[in-house]
Write a protein that holds these residues in place. Structure first.
Motif, PDB file in Angstrom:
ATOM      1  N   TYR A  31       0.964  -1.436   0.106  1.00 49.00           N
ATOM      2  CA  TYR A  31      -0.167  -0.195  -0.035  1.00 49.00           C
ATOM      3  C   TYR A  31       0.980   1.199   0.266  1.00 49.00           C
ATOM      4  N   LEU A  32       1.615   1.453   0.823  1.00 45.37           N
ATOM      5  CA  LEU A  32       2.699   2.108   0.552  1.00 45.37           C
ATOM      6  C   LEU A  32       3.386   2.863  -0.738  1.00 45.37           C
ATOM      7  N   GLU A  84       3.742  10.355  -9.050  1.00 44.37           N
ATOM      8  CA  GLU A  84       4.963   9.835 -10.236  1.00 44.37           C
ATOM      9  C   GLU A  84       6.393  10.982  -9.758  1.00 44.37           C
ATOM     10  N   ASP A  85       6.358  11.489  -9.224  1.00 50.04           N
ATOM     11  CA  ASP A  85       7.671  12.110  -8.981  1.00 50.04           C
ATOM     12  C   ASP A  85       8.357  11.280  -8.165  1.00 50.04           C
ATOM     13  N   GLY A  86       7.869  10.851  -7.286  1.00 51.38           N
ATOM     14  CA  GLY A  86       8.843  10.006  -6.375  1.00 51.38           C
ATOM     15  C   GLY A  86       8.552  10.256  -4.928  1.00 51.38           C
ATOM     16  N   ARG A  87       7.725  11.353  -4.666  1.00 50.87           N
ATOM     17  CA  ARG A  87       7.240  11.214  -3.056  1.00 50.87           C
ATOM     18  C   ARG A  87       6.484  10.854  -3.199  1.00 50.87           C
ATOM     19  N   TRP A  88       6.110  11.016  -1.412  1.00 53.49           N
ATOM     20  CA  TRP A  88       4.356  11.194  -0.979  1.00 53.49           C
ATOM     21  C   TRP A  88       3.787  11.939  -0.633  1.00 53.49           C
ATOM     22  N   PRO A  89       2.907  12.151  -1.015  1.00 56.32           N
ATOM     23  CA  PRO A  89       1.862  13.492   0.061  1.00 56.32           C
ATOM     24  C   PRO A  89       1.156  13.360   0.906  1.00 56.32           C
ATOM     25  N   LEU A  90       1.010  15.162   1.745  1.00 54.05           N
ATOM     26  CA  LEU A  90       0.507  14.829   3.179  1.00 54.05           C
ATOM     27  C   LEU A  90      -1.065  14.448   2.886  1.00 54.05           C
ATOM     28  N   GLU A 115      -0.358  18.053  -0.627  1.00 61.32           N
ATOM     29  CA  GLU A 115       1.680  18.556  -1.461  1.00 61.32           C
ATOM     30  C   GLU A 115       1.776  17.435  -0.753  1.00 61.32           C
ATOM     31  N   PRO A 116       3.784  17.070  -2.106  1.00 64.14           N
ATOM     32  CA  PRO A 116       4.022  16.590  -1.229  1.00 64.14           C
ATOM     33  C   PRO A 116       4.948  16.745  -0.014  1.00 64.14           C
ATOM     34  N   SER A 117       4.515  15.740   0.473  1.00 61.14           N
ATOM     35  CA  SER A 117       5.342  16.411   2.200  1.00 61.14           C
ATOM     36  C   SER A 117       7.030  16.153   2.266  1.00 61.14           C
ATOM     37  N   ARG A 118       7.905  16.582   3.131  1.00 56.28           N
ATOM     38  CA  ARG A 118       9.153  15.648   3.005  1.00 56.28           C
ATOM     39  C   ARG A 118       8.981  14.593   4.480  1.00 56.28           C
ATOM     40  N   TRP A 119       8.147  15.001   5.615  1.00 54.91           N
ATOM     41  CA  TRP A 119       8.415  14.057   6.340  1.00 54.91           C
ATOM     42  C   TRP A 119       7.806  12.893   5.548  1.00 54.91           C
ATOM     43  N   VAL A 120       6.653  12.984   5.666  1.00 53.75           N
ATOM     44  CA  VAL A 120       5.562  11.742   5.056  1.00 53.75           C
ATOM     45  C   VAL A 120       7.116  10.888   4.085  1.00 53.75           C
ATOM     46  N   THR A 121       7.518  11.753   2.830  1.00 52.77           N
ATOM     47  CA  THR A 121       8.846  11.017   2.492  1.00 52.77           C
ATOM     48  C   THR A 121       9.815  10.944   2.700  1.00 52.77           C
ATOM     49  N   LEU A 122      10.099  11.141   4.026  1.00 56.81           N
ATOM     50  CA  LEU A 122      11.253  11.091   4.649  1.00 56.81           C
ATOM     51  C   LEU A 122      11.293   9.056   5.155  1.00 56.81           C
ATOM     52  N   ARG A 123      10.084   9.874   5.643  1.00 57.99           N
ATOM     53  CA  ARG A 123       9.615   8.431   6.591  1.00 57.99           C
ATOM     54  C   ARG A 123       9.416   6.923   5.836  1.00 57.99           C
ATOM     55  N   ALA A 124       8.407   7.112   4.660  1.00 56.88           N
ATOM     56  CA  ALA A 124       8.118   6.180   3.794  1.00 56.88           C
ATOM     57  C   ALA A 124       9.722   5.646   2.711  1.00 56.88           C
TER      58      ALA A 124
END
Length: 329
Positions: free
Chosen positions: A272-273, A279-285, A303-312
């Protein structure tokens, strides 16, 4: 999809609280490199900003769980507040404020001397009565070098028969809660990292993990149906709330501490993650909780989230790396 370099560079063009974790968890930088970046949390960016809101007596917003000027009417109108001491300490732990720093040592001492729980007036580092709150207090205390073993002992005695915890236990609940269980598990993991834990605390942590794993982090044990749509939506800060990414990040941390292989019951959540990656490789909040906060750290819902993307990214790096290790073992 853009290269991983694009995403990592985007993460690095952020706050020290993000950058030092990218260096450590994604780039495998040597400790002197990421530690030097971590030291900036006390002096720059979000960490320094949060510290600037601290009261002279060491508290935030004049209270332990609630701001001193907060009313139930405001809670009903705008939502739960997040500016008091309990949530501010947890935020500093997530930022990675060095426990050995002057600010951290001063904060621990002042809170011990001056902060009392709204619920019963007991000293902050003795804990409250709700398991959710005590789980975070154990995590914060263990991280910042406080002896929280009495709170741990209390939590061990409050475990439900199904292996987890529920802060509604005092009101008669006989079943565990995803929300409470993840708060307690994170606290017990931090306690184990700081002290090695006890045989009882390690066993309790395993039973809490099994509670979540048996449900694949998202499904009812009885029917296999999804428990709550909100569990599938990523937010930050989580505060007390459970979501699938928070749980995966916990299991990553647990595996790295103990050396245990990833549990295959996480596979559905991992899939699921991956499916939520943009498409740009990030994850949204996906959403943000309402209520008083000192400041926001993302560009907004959707919008893309740095915290969510870091954890993912660090979850997938751990999962894919450990799968490869076992494939060639």
């Amino acid at each position: 999809m853009p290269s991983e370099t694009f995403v990592v560079d985007w993460l690095l063009a952020s706050d020290p609280a993000i950058r030092w974790q990218v260096l450590r968890d994604l780039l495998d930088a040597p400790e002197p490199v990421w530690s030097a970046e971590r030291q900036k949390v006390e002096r720059e960016g979000w960490g320094a900003k949060l510290l600037s809101f601290q009261d002279p007596d060491g508290q935030w917003a004049g209270g332990s769980f609630l701001p001193s000027d907060f009313t139930r009417e405001e809670w009903q109108a705008t939502g739960q507040p997040w500016t008091a001491t309990n949530f501010s300490l947890t935020q500093l732990r997530e930022f990675g404020l060095d426990p050995r720093s002057e600010s951290a040592r001063r904060t621990v001492a002042l809170i011990g001397a001056n902060c009392r729980w709204d619920e019963g007036g007991q000293p902050f580092w003795e804990g409250e009565v709700e398991e959710c709150i005590n789980g975070r207090t154990v995590g914060d205390g263990a991280y910042f070098g406080v002896d929280v073993s009495p709170i741990v002992e209390r939590l061990l005695g409050e475990r439900q028969s199904d292996g987890g915890w529920n802060c509604e236990r005092a009101n008669g609940s006989m079943r565990s809660s995803f929300h409470t269980t993840i708060n307690v598990l994170e606290g017990l993991l931090e306690y184990e990292r700081a002290t090695g834990g006890t045989e009882q605390s390690r066993e309790a942590r395993r039973s809490g993990e099994d509670y979540l794993l048996a449900r694949h982090l998202m499904r009812r044990l009885s029917t296999g149906e999804p428990v709550d749509e909100k569990f599938m939506q990523f937010l930050h800060p989580n505060r007390w709330r459970f979501d699938v990414l928070r749980a995966l990040d916990y299991f990553r941390a647990s595996s790295l501490l103990t050396g245990a292989a990833p549990d295959m019951r996480l596979k559905e959540a991992i899939g699921y993650l991956r499916s939520r990656r943009l498409e740009d490789g990030r994850w949204p909040l996906d959403w943000r909780v309402s209520g008083r906060a000192w400041f926001v750290m993302d560009d907004g819902e959707g919008e893309p989230s740095r915290w969510v993307t870091l954890r993912a990214l660090r979850v997938l790096k751990w999962w894919d790396g450990r799968q490869a290790e076992h494939a060639f073992a």
